[in-house]
Design an enzyme around this catalytic site. Structure first.
Site, PDB file in Angstrom:
ATOM      1  N   GLU A 115       2.021   8.876   4.821  1.00  0.00           N
ATOM      2  CA  GLU A 115       0.587   8.638   4.587  1.00  0.00           C
ATOM      3  C   GLU A 115      -0.148   9.967   4.630  1.00  0.00           C
ATOM      4  O   GLU A 115       0.114  10.799   5.499  1.00  0.00           O
ATOM      5  CB  GLU A 115       0.060   7.684   5.678  1.00  0.00           C
ATOM      6  CG  GLU A 115      -1.418   7.392   5.628  1.00  0.00           C
ATOM      7  CD  GLU A 115      -1.878   6.844   4.277  1.00  0.00           C
ATOM      8  OE1 GLU A 115      -2.541   7.617   3.561  1.00  0.00           O
ATOM      9  OE2 GLU A 115      -1.552   5.695   3.936  1.00  0.00           O
ATOM     10  N   ASP A 166      -2.958   2.044  -4.135  1.00  0.00           N
ATOM     11  CA  ASP A 166      -4.228   2.176  -4.847  1.00  0.00           C
ATOM     12  C   ASP A 166      -4.040   1.729  -6.300  1.00  0.00           C
ATOM     13  O   ASP A 166      -3.150   2.238  -6.981  1.00  0.00           O
ATOM     14  CB  ASP A 166      -4.705   3.628  -4.809  1.00  0.00           C
ATOM     15  CG  ASP A 166      -4.930   4.100  -3.379  1.00  0.00           C
ATOM     16  OD1 ASP A 166      -5.598   3.391  -2.613  1.00  0.00           O
ATOM     17  OD2 ASP A 166      -4.416   5.178  -3.024  1.00  0.00           O
TER      18      ASP A 166
END
Ligand SMILES: C[S@@+](CC[C@H](N)C(=O)[O-])C[C@H]1O[C@@H](n2cnc3c(N)ncnc32)[C@H](O)[C@@H]1O
Length: 291
Positions: A115, A166
């Site tokens: 991340e 996303d």
């Protein structure tokens, strides 16, 4: 948390994104699948970061950017986790809901969250703290596409998860979607034979895009060829040619994150996908040339 890690917005106002404005898309491989923003930490997260990051956040030498490993950097998984165990990797682990739940449910496995969003990493550390600091989690604060193939050996991953990546819904941004050929070329060699690649999205267009890229891959086998579409109607447009079968049931190890909740609130369906890594052909022993 409604949209703390906001996915890039679907409305096309024609304004360059912060990453576009920063020129990130041209200097850091051709395009990246993330936008760096809002790196400030709340006091609680800062405290979790200060106390836990030395033990849990991996810090390999960096390359030309802080999201890239230096050339030649490697991760020794046995050294990192202090043992040899099956490795689960979650790319885009967000606030850590899935990673921490999985680490608690499967103490026999090791879990690596990749991340780039620092507040998400800090919130994951906070969650790790509250969960009693399990020893089978580590966080890698780098761009997964560039870092994983550089740092991990081939065939080292037993489960790869990409949940609610996303969506990059504008067509001019589709190249920024994580699930695209460069990412697949980077990670598929890292999957062990028979390992699992699990994905979920609340965007029908992205689900269709994933199927079009993943189904034809010779490295992957669709695990639920007869699995029906999720039931119900969706507030987003279902793309023409969207497969009616091949969808996975909800993966029982996947907990509901704020991103899934947000998609459901917006009236979108949840699309789960599961593949197995095809077995590699046995390679004939190479003949040694005569001395
Ligand atoms: C929409 S959020 C979903 C988070 C989480 N999987 C969930 O379901 O709640 C997607 C996350 O992927 C991260 N991300 C996107 N591209 C990445 C990359 N190349 N490497 C590491 N993280 C990435 C973003 O920073 C963001 O936190």
């Amino acid at each position: 948390m409604s949209s703390e890690i906001s996915p890039p917005s679907g409305d096309d106002a024609g304004t360059p994104s912060p990453a576009d404005a920063a020129g990130e898309g041209t200097t850091h491989r051709d395009v990246v699948s993330f936008v760096r923003r809002g790196e400030r930490l709340t006091p609680v997260r800062q405290s979790a970061w200060d106390r836990l990051s030395p033990a849990y956040v991996l810090d390999p030498p960096r390359g030309e950017r802080d999201t890239l490993p230096a050339p030649g950097a490697r991760l020794d998984l046995e050294e990192v986790f202090g043992r040899r165990a099956e490795l689960v990797v979650e790319v885009g682990s967000g606030l850590g809901e899935n990673l921490v739940a999985a680490a608690l449910a499967h103490p026999e496995r090791d879990h690596l969250g990749v991340e780039v969003y620092r507040p998400g990493l800090a919130q994951t550390l906070n969650r790790i703290d509250r969960a009693g600091r399990p020893g089978n989690i580590r966080l890698l604060p780098l761009d997964a596409q560039r870092a994983l193939p550089a740092l991990l050996p081939p065939a080292s991953i037993a489960e790869l998860w990409v949940f609610f990546a996303d969506p990059w819904p504008k067509s001019r941004h589709h190249k920024r979607r994580l699930i695209n050929p460069p990412f697949l070329e980077a990670v598929l060699p890292l999957l062990a034979d028979g390992s699992r690649f699990r994905l979920a999205t609340d965007w029908a267009q992205y689900a269709h895009h994933m199927r079009r890229l993943l189904d034809p891959s010779e490295d992957l086998v669709l695990l639920h060829p007869d699995g029906p579409r999720p039931e119900g109607t969706s507030s987003d447009r279902l793309p023409e040619g969207l497969a009616t079968t091949g969808w996975a049931p909800r993966f029982e190890g996947r907990v509901k994150t704020s991103f899934e909740a947000k998609g459901i609130r917006a009236g979108r369906l949840i699309w789960d996908l599961a593949y197995a890594r095809a077995r590699r052909p046995a390679t004939a022993p190479t003949e040694r040339p005569p001395e």
